[in-house]
Motif scaffolding. Sequence first.
Motif: not given
Length: 340
Positions: A232, A120, A239-240, A190, A235-236, A123, A194
């Motif tokens: 959510e 993954r 963040q990434y 999603f 936000k994901e 961040r 994730r």
Amino acid sequence: MNKIKFVVCDREERYVERLTEHFKRKQGIPFEVLAFTEEEAFWRFEEKNKVEFLMIESEMANGERLKNFQGCVVILSEETVKSEMLQYHMIGKYQSCDQIFGEMMRIYYEQGQQEGRVDRPMRLLKKETQLFAVYSPVKRCGKTGFALTLGQILAEERPTLYLNLETIAGFAPDGKMEGEGDISDLIYLFRQDRSNFLYQLGRITKKIRDLDYIPAGIGWDLARVKTEEWIEMVKEIFQYSTYEVMILDFDENVGDLPLFLSFCTRIFMPILEEETAKRKVTQYEELIQRSRNTEIFEKTEKIKLPVFTECDPERLYFGKMGEFVRRILGEKEKSSGRIF
């Protein structure tokens, strides 16, 4: 952070330039795209650098060297391919850049899953992210045209993503080709995985000028997505991915409307002067009062849009709508010292 290195090797200089430039414009995914037109130059680079993904023209591919390569290999194929190359993934060389990118993302992550590598992305630290909502209880007020124009203009300065969450959006600048994904697919991905989500986001993303967008969905399934899931997912992405700005274009079908609006940084509300429209705004404000999310009023800017007949997002950008958006952004910059 060290970006994942993706390399394209092909002797056709113009082809490599066009392909890599397209990949670099995919703003959401934190990877570095490099191009080589000479095989030896690539292998010298590879000796000192970790390359995660290599897409190489079949005629340049060297079987002995590829045996020792640790990353994912894809052969850019034409009509014929050397038999020793058949063990590798193939992508047809002469197809659209979007199709090549989609195949590239699919192969990269599928191979990673097979190898137990679910890396993954890390961040990303950003000074600031901003989430804009474009919402109105008034229908046929030019909301989507405004949102797309706002996105194109903001994307000139910062990586920006536009999402249309309406059940029936009426928004399809290029149409959707078979096999491509849309916002419904994105929320499904999603939910499922994730760790794979960001790569799927990059595969589905399309562009209008500098603005990235996900094709809108058509179906009642979006109305069944919980507001908390949308939040959510946003936000994901922040963040990434590399996105710093997101624009959400939605209606009442998002579920808990006050919750979603209170989550946003800024809300633009197109309005009309006719009486029915005014009553709808009044009723909406009464509902917000009852929900006790009155901070929404402080974030909301009511706007009266110029009359426009254009449907094409680029024509909106160059027309009256573009002038209007630049003016309100300029006014906000003067009053606060920055753009939002």
